[in-house]
Design an enzyme around this catalytic site. Sequence first.
Site, short mmCIF file in Angstrom:
data_model
loop_
_atom_site.label_atom_id
_atom_site.label_comp_id
_atom_site.label_asym_id
_atom_site.label_seq_id
_atom_site.Cartn_x
_atom_site.Cartn_y
_atom_site.Cartn_z
N GLY A 54 74.40 -45.92 16.83
CA GLY A 54 75.38 -47.06 16.12
C GLY A 54 76.63 -47.25 16.88
N CYS A 55 77.30 -46.21 16.94
CA CYS A 55 78.81 -46.60 17.46
C CYS A 55 78.62 -46.94 19.01
CB CYS A 55 79.58 -45.38 17.26
SG CYS A 55 79.67 -45.11 15.54
N THR A 56 77.75 -46.18 19.70
CA THR A 56 77.55 -46.83 20.95
C THR A 56 77.28 -48.34 20.94
OG1 THR A 56 76.82 -44.65 21.96
CG2 THR A 56 76.30 -46.63 23.26
N SER A 91 80.52 -50.45 20.03
CA SER A 91 81.49 -50.32 21.05
C SER A 91 80.99 -51.02 22.27
CB SER A 91 81.73 -48.91 21.41
OG SER A 91 82.21 -48.32 20.16
#
Length: 182
Positions: free
Chosen positions: A76-78, A81
């Site tokens: 999710g953070c990838t 970002s």
Amino acid sequence: MRPFISMYRFIDTIARPCFAGNGGGCDRARLSLMEKGDLAGDFELQDATGTPRRLSEFLAKGRVVLFFYPAAMSAGCTQESCHFRDLAGEFVAAGGQRIGISHDTVAKQRQFAERHSLGYPLLSDPEGTVARQFGVNTRFGIIPVKRWTFVIGSDGRVIDVIKSGTNMKVHADRALEVLRQT
């Protein structure tokens, strides 16, 4: 019959302040969440290269989009970002600087930034100091911070707060809308 209280509301209003570790009792002052119109206090954290960076340094150059994410290298953070990365030209045109913050170490932030060619500062907040300042620290379970984004004017005032733990693209998209409207 008791009213339903969501787990997140329970954590934010009851559990977190009681476990804040202030030497006994509950400390409700720790629950101050940064909201629209609030003044974002200055802070200093190391970026992915180990260089100390201050919020005031970024604000001197214009508006800031400060987004908190739970963990570098997670799916999710990838996605979140990389969406911020992919909209680089639009952020420049709208006059906004992108800055990511997580509890990850400087080394992990560097690895994350290099692997995905992010092209904007990632700040390391391993102690959660800035996360607490903005009211996004959870430290319950496996998620250390809430996935929130703060659009901050060059005067240091919060223009908008974007809150979504599940829609990874809404943060960059909504931040761009706000930058274009202000």
